[in-house]
Motif scaffolding. Structure first.
Motif, PDB file in Angstrom:
ATOM      1  N   ARG A  83       1.206  -1.449  -0.250  1.00  0.00           N
ATOM      2  CA  ARG A  83      -0.392   0.030   0.145  1.00  0.00           C
ATOM      3  C   ARG A  83       0.989   1.133  -0.155  1.00  0.00           C
ATOM      4  N   LEU A  84       0.410   2.298  -1.158  1.00  0.00           N
ATOM      5  CA  LEU A  84       1.309   3.097  -1.136  1.00  0.00           C
ATOM      6  C   LEU A  84       0.515   4.294  -1.016  1.00  0.00           C
ATOM      7  N   GLY A  85       0.868   5.570  -0.694  1.00  0.00           N
ATOM      8  CA  GLY A  85       0.206   6.901  -0.586  1.00  0.00           C
ATOM      9  C   GLY A  85       0.256   7.708  -2.172  1.00  0.00           C
ATOM     10  N   ALA A  86      -1.264   7.922  -2.267  1.00  0.00           N
ATOM     11  CA  ALA A  86      -1.445   8.772  -4.186  1.00  0.00           C
ATOM     12  C   ALA A  86      -0.387   9.598  -4.317  1.00  0.00           C
ATOM     13  N   MET A  87       0.657   9.946  -3.353  1.00  0.00           N
ATOM     14  CA  MET A  87       1.675  10.765  -4.305  1.00  0.00           C
ATOM     15  C   MET A  87       2.690   9.777  -4.662  1.00  0.00           C
ATOM     16  N   THR A  88       3.138   8.942  -3.759  1.00  0.00           N
ATOM     17  CA  THR A  88       4.478   7.777  -3.985  1.00  0.00           C
ATOM     18  C   THR A  88       3.632   7.714  -5.859  1.00  0.00           C
ATOM     19  N   VAL A  89       2.338   7.037  -5.380  1.00  0.00           N
ATOM     20  CA  VAL A  89       2.083   6.312  -6.486  1.00  0.00           C
ATOM     21  C   VAL A  89       2.524   6.946  -7.968  1.00  0.00           C
ATOM     22  N   GLY A  90       1.762   8.312  -7.328  1.00  0.00           N
ATOM     23  CA  GLY A  90       1.949   8.580  -8.873  1.00  0.00           C
ATOM     24  C   GLY A  90       3.251   9.296  -9.352  1.00  0.00           C
ATOM     25  N   ILE A  91       4.330   9.833  -8.298  1.00  0.00           N
ATOM     26  CA  ILE A  91       5.999   9.923  -8.421  1.00  0.00           C
ATOM     27  C   ILE A  91       5.987   8.547  -9.273  1.00  0.00           C
ATOM     28  N   LEU A  92       5.984   7.659  -8.300  1.00  0.00           N
ATOM     29  CA  LEU A  92       6.576   5.986  -9.181  1.00  0.00           C
ATOM     30  C   LEU A  92       5.575   5.482 -10.701  1.00  0.00           C
ATOM     31  N   GLY A  93       4.034   5.999 -11.214  1.00  0.00           N
ATOM     32  CA  GLY A  93       3.807   5.964 -11.796  1.00  0.00           C
ATOM     33  C   GLY A  93       4.895   6.326 -13.011  1.00  0.00           C
ATOM     34  N   LEU A  94       4.836   7.743 -12.388  1.00  0.00           N
ATOM     35  CA  LEU A  94       5.532   9.320 -14.100  1.00  0.00           C
ATOM     36  C   LEU A  94       6.411   8.060 -13.852  1.00  0.00           C
ATOM     37  N   SER A  95       7.347   7.755 -13.639  1.00  0.00           N
ATOM     38  CA  SER A  95       9.508   7.746 -13.610  1.00  0.00           C
ATOM     39  C   SER A  95       8.782   6.183 -14.272  1.00  0.00           C
ATOM     40  N   LEU A  96       8.116   5.609 -13.813  1.00  0.00           N
ATOM     41  CA  LEU A  96       8.346   4.334 -14.870  1.00  0.00           C
ATOM     42  C   LEU A  96       8.321   4.350 -15.750  1.00  0.00           C
ATOM     43  N   TYR A  97       6.364   5.760 -15.948  1.00  0.00           N
ATOM     44  CA  TYR A  97       6.674   5.473 -18.042  1.00  0.00           C
ATOM     45  C   TYR A  97       7.098   6.433 -18.444  1.00  0.00           C
ATOM     46  N   TYR A  98       7.352   7.321 -17.981  1.00  0.00           N
ATOM     47  CA  TYR A  98       8.517   8.362 -18.718  1.00  0.00           C
ATOM     48  C   TYR A  98      10.153   7.431 -18.840  1.00  0.00           C
ATOM     49  N   SER A  99      10.421   6.576 -17.842  1.00  0.00           N
ATOM     50  CA  SER A  99      11.526   5.594 -18.091  1.00  0.00           C
ATOM     51  C   SER A  99      12.007   5.031 -19.437  1.00  0.00           C
ATOM     52  N   GLY A 100      10.862   4.350 -20.025  1.00  0.00           N
ATOM     53  CA  GLY A 100      10.877   3.753 -21.040  1.00  0.00           C
ATOM     54  C   GLY A 100      11.686   5.001 -22.433  1.00  0.00           C
ATOM     55  N   TYR A 101      10.947   5.944 -22.174  1.00  0.00           N
ATOM     56  CA  TYR A 101      10.990   6.861 -23.512  1.00  0.00           C
ATOM     57  C   TYR A 101      12.060   7.392 -22.694  1.00  0.00           C
ATOM     58  N   LEU A 102      12.896   7.504 -21.643  1.00  0.00           N
ATOM     59  CA  LEU A 102      14.296   8.694 -22.158  1.00  0.00           C
ATOM     60  C   LEU A 102      15.776   7.595 -21.917  1.00  0.00           C
ATOM     61  N   ALA A 103      15.205   6.180 -21.721  1.00  0.00           N
ATOM     62  CA  ALA A 103      15.581   5.477 -22.158  1.00  0.00           C
ATOM     63  C   ALA A 103      16.234   5.285 -23.506  1.00  0.00           C
ATOM     64  N   GLU A 104      15.520   5.563 -24.070  1.00  0.00           N
ATOM     65  CA  GLU A 104      15.820   5.370 -25.886  1.00  0.00           C
ATOM     66  C   GLU A 104      15.765   6.676 -26.305  1.00  0.00           C
TER      67      GLU A 104
END
Length: 219
Positions: A83-104
């Motif tokens: 169970r993660l807080g809403a803010m933590t989930v938001g930051i983690l979700g955006l970090s994971l999602y954009y990590s794929g693009y930034l890897a490129e």
């Protein structure tokens, strides 16, 4: 019911009060995405099973919508006791999602470095870590400054997705006002104008940083 300018002005302090949350989510998500993206690219370049797995992960991330990541982290992980807080989930979700693009982005930045640089590092007996830190990373940053800045602005524009998790960012505040007053035009317009102003400021800052990095590279 027309647009009420006076009412719009009364919504400004509440929405501006959420700028801190919006910027915090933007900056931390960009840092997280950069660290993850660079790590993914380094593992991918290493090859082997790990490299192949990361290659698949990057493709998977880029093929799924950001909302799917946010919903998964917020609603599915609790079934497994996480169970993660809403803010933590938001930051983690955006970090994971954009990590794929930034890897490129990092891949393109590293590919643009002349091969002779890495050969010179090997000739100087630098190990892999020192080669990455002292040879590849500084030159890569100059190559990726512009696209990295563009993704920073993209992450800013993606923060309204966090409203679905009840994170009190700017659009979430605007919707709170709208649901209480049944007036949507004014708070959403104010939120849109503030997002535009922030995006323009970030874009200006990115251009300045890019110019400085290019100037350093010419010396």
């Amino acid at each position: 019911m027309g647009f009420n300018f006076d009412f719009a002005l009364t919504t400004v302090p509440t929405i501006i009060g959420a700028i801190g949350t919006t910027l915090l989510a933007t900056v931390l998500s960009c840092l997280g995405a950069s660290v993850l993206g660079f790590t993914f690219e380094m593992i991918r370049r290493g090859g082997g099973a790990a490299g192949l797995a990361v290659r698949f992960l990057i493709d998977f991330i880029r093929s799924t919508p950001v909302l799917a990541w946010l919903y998964f982290l917020y609603f599915v992980l609790p079934f497994y006791g996480i169970r993660l807080g809403a803010m933590t989930v938001g930051i983690l979700g955006l970090s994971l999602y954009y990590s794929g693009y930034l890897a490129e982005v990092f891949k393109a930045g590293i590919d643009a470095i002349p091969k002779g640089q890495q050969e010179a590092a090997r000739a100087l007996s630098l190990n892999r870590r020192d080669t990455v830190v002292f040879v590849i990373a500084p030159q890569m940053l100059r190559n990726v400054a512009a696209p990295l800045g563009n993704y920073l602005v993209s992450i800013l524009k993606a923060t309204p997705y966090l409203a679905i998790l009840a994170v009190p960012e700017m659009l979430g505040r605007a919707f709170d006002i709208a649901s209480e007053t049944y007036r949507y035009a004014e708070p959403l317009t104010v939120a849109g104008i503030l997002f535009l102003a922030l995006a323009l400021l970030l874009a200006y800052g990115v251009r300045r940083v890019e110019q400085r990095l290019l100037a350093v590279g010419r010396r």
